[in-house]
Design a protein around this motif. Structure first.
Motif, PDB file in Angstrom:
ATOM      1  N   THR A 164     -58.131  38.238  34.509  1.00 18.09           N
ATOM      2  CA  THR A 164     -57.748  37.728  35.815  1.00 18.09           C
ATOM      3  C   THR A 164     -58.897  37.984  36.786  1.00 18.09           C
ATOM      4  OG1 THR A 164     -55.403  38.110  35.443  1.00 18.09           O
ATOM      5  CG2 THR A 164     -56.125  37.933  37.732  1.00 18.09           C
ATOM      6  N   TYR A 165     -59.390  36.919  37.380  1.00 19.20           N
ATOM      7  CA  TYR A 165     -60.506  37.029  38.307  1.00 19.20           C
ATOM      8  C   TYR A 165     -59.989  37.123  39.733  1.00 19.20           C
ATOM      9  CZ  TYR A 165     -63.668  35.900  34.506  1.00 19.20           C
ATOM     10  OH  TYR A 165     -64.384  35.933  33.344  1.00 19.20           O
ATOM     11  N   ARG A 166     -60.618  37.960  40.509  1.00 15.73           N
ATOM     12  CA  ARG A 166     -60.191  38.189  41.886  1.00 15.73           C
ATOM     13  C   ARG A 166     -61.239  37.641  42.856  1.00 15.73           C
ATOM     14  NH1 ARG A 166     -56.707  41.440  44.535  1.00 15.73           N
ATOM     15  NH2 ARG A 166     -56.073  42.399  42.570  1.00 15.73           N
ATOM     16  N   PHE A 167     -60.782  36.843  43.820  1.00 10.78           N
ATOM     17  CA  PHE A 167     -61.663  36.381  44.885  1.00 10.78           C
ATOM     18  C   PHE A 167     -61.922  37.527  45.849  1.00 10.78           C
ATOM     19  CE2 PHE A 167     -60.069  32.303  43.437  1.00 10.78           C
ATOM     20  CZ  PHE A 167     -61.194  31.500  43.533  1.00 10.78           C
ATOM     21  N   GLN A 168     -63.175  37.782  46.113  1.00 13.34           N
ATOM     22  CA  GLN A 168     -63.574  38.783  47.098  1.00 13.34           C
ATOM     23  C   GLN A 168     -64.411  38.081  48.160  1.00 13.34           C
ATOM     24  OE1 GLN A 168     -65.564  41.901  44.936  1.00 13.34           O
ATOM     25  NE2 GLN A 168     -63.672  42.604  43.965  1.00 13.34           N
ATOM     26  N   ASP A 169     -63.921  38.139  49.396  1.00 11.24           N
ATOM     27  CA  ASP A 169     -64.556  37.395  50.498  1.00 11.24           C
ATOM     28  C   ASP A 169     -64.663  35.917  50.162  1.00 11.24           C
ATOM     29  OD1 ASP A 169     -64.899  39.767  51.975  1.00 11.24           O
ATOM     30  OD2 ASP A 169     -66.787  40.193  50.936  1.00 11.24           O
ATOM     31  N   GLY A 170     -63.646  35.396  49.456  1.00 11.32           N
ATOM     32  CA  GLY A 170     -63.601  33.970  49.144  1.00 11.32           C
ATOM     33  C   GLY A 170     -64.511  33.533  48.029  1.00 11.32           C
TER      34      GLY A 170
END
Length: 275
Positions: A164-170
């Motif tokens: 699962t990939y997480r968006f960080q600062d979009g």
């Protein structure tokens, strides 16, 4: 003054295909994801779908400003591309007069240097000795489209479908299949790069480390939209090769797609071959 332009013209020849991309008038981009996380499978599918669909395109009014230290030189170029096949750029300065022409295929490089009455024909390994910024054809085409889909489609280990990939600062930094998202992406040969994509699944930055001491980055500052997809319209370039720094700013003008394109490379009889 003549040597000044010759030196910068050759610098530009070495990087032109790594930084020129084509687009038409900007329109509103498609909706972006709003969730903070996304599965590897969804990430794969969205990146594939972001790949612009075209067979050929050509562009005029390509403006490039190349900088070395405090010095800056402006160039114009016309570009033709046949996808997965060939790329041509005609480079002009001095009131629109062509000073150089470059033609790339998957396994060959051709350079016509009108300033020095010379030309080069060879493979990428041979060209790298003269043009240290030369990059693999697949990477050039990836930069032209702004989409990493061709690499993913060919089963390079760009990410893990099970993560699962997480968006960080979009933004997401895509890994090479490792759980650690900061890893580099390994491509052909000794080339590697790290790609950052936004919630629109378009590339925002590519950091490249190649053979020898060549390294740097390409920033996709904004995208435009035409009938078959999105392409970068404003690009920043910063590279160092053999301890020589080079920066460039690219803006794109007119574009036409779907037309027949040709890739002429006619060498005048007085020109000498560079080997």
């Amino acid at each position: 003054m003549r040597n000044y332009y010759i030196r910068r013209s050759l610098y530009f020849l070495q990087i032109l295909f790594a930084i020129i991309v084509l687009a038409a008038a900007c329109r509103t981009l498609r909706p972006v994801v709003t969730d903070a996380e996304i599965s590897g499978k969804e990430l794969f599918e969205n990146i594939i779908n972001s790949n612009p669909g075209f067979d050929t395109y050509s562009a005029g009014r390509v403006s490039v400003q190349v900088k070395e230290g405090e010095d800056a030189v402006n160039f114009r170029a016309n570009v033709r591309i046949k996808r997965d096949s060939a790329i041509l750029a005609s480079i002009s300065a001095f009131a629109g007069i062509e000073i150089a022409r470059v033609v790339l295929t998957r396994d060959s490089v051709k350079v016509l240097d009108r300033l020095n009455n010379s030309y080069f024909k060879g493979n990428y390994k041979q060209a790298a000795r003269l043009y240290p910024y030369i990059l693999p054809f697949e990477l050039f085409e990836f930069v032209f489209t702004g989409s990493p889909a061709p690499f993913i489609d060919k089963n390079w280990r760009v990410f893990s479908p099970d993560i699962t990939y997480r968006f960080q600062d979009g933004k997401i930094i895509i890994s090479s299949g490792d759980i650690q998202l900061e890893n580099n992406i390994y491509l052909t040969g000794n080339q590697m790069f790290r790609l950052t994509v936004g919630k629109d699944f378009l590339a925002s930055r590519v950091e490249i480390s190649g053979e020898g001491d060549m390294y740097g980055r390409i920033d996709f500052r904004s995208y435009g939209n035409y009938d078959n997809g999105f392409l970068p319209v404003d690009i920043g370039f910063y590279f160092i090769s053999h301890n020589v720094p080079l920066t460039a700013d690219i803006t794109i003008g007119r574009i036409e797609t779907g037309n027949n394109v040709s890739f002429p490379f006619n060498v005048p009889s007085r020109f000498r071959e560079i080997k």
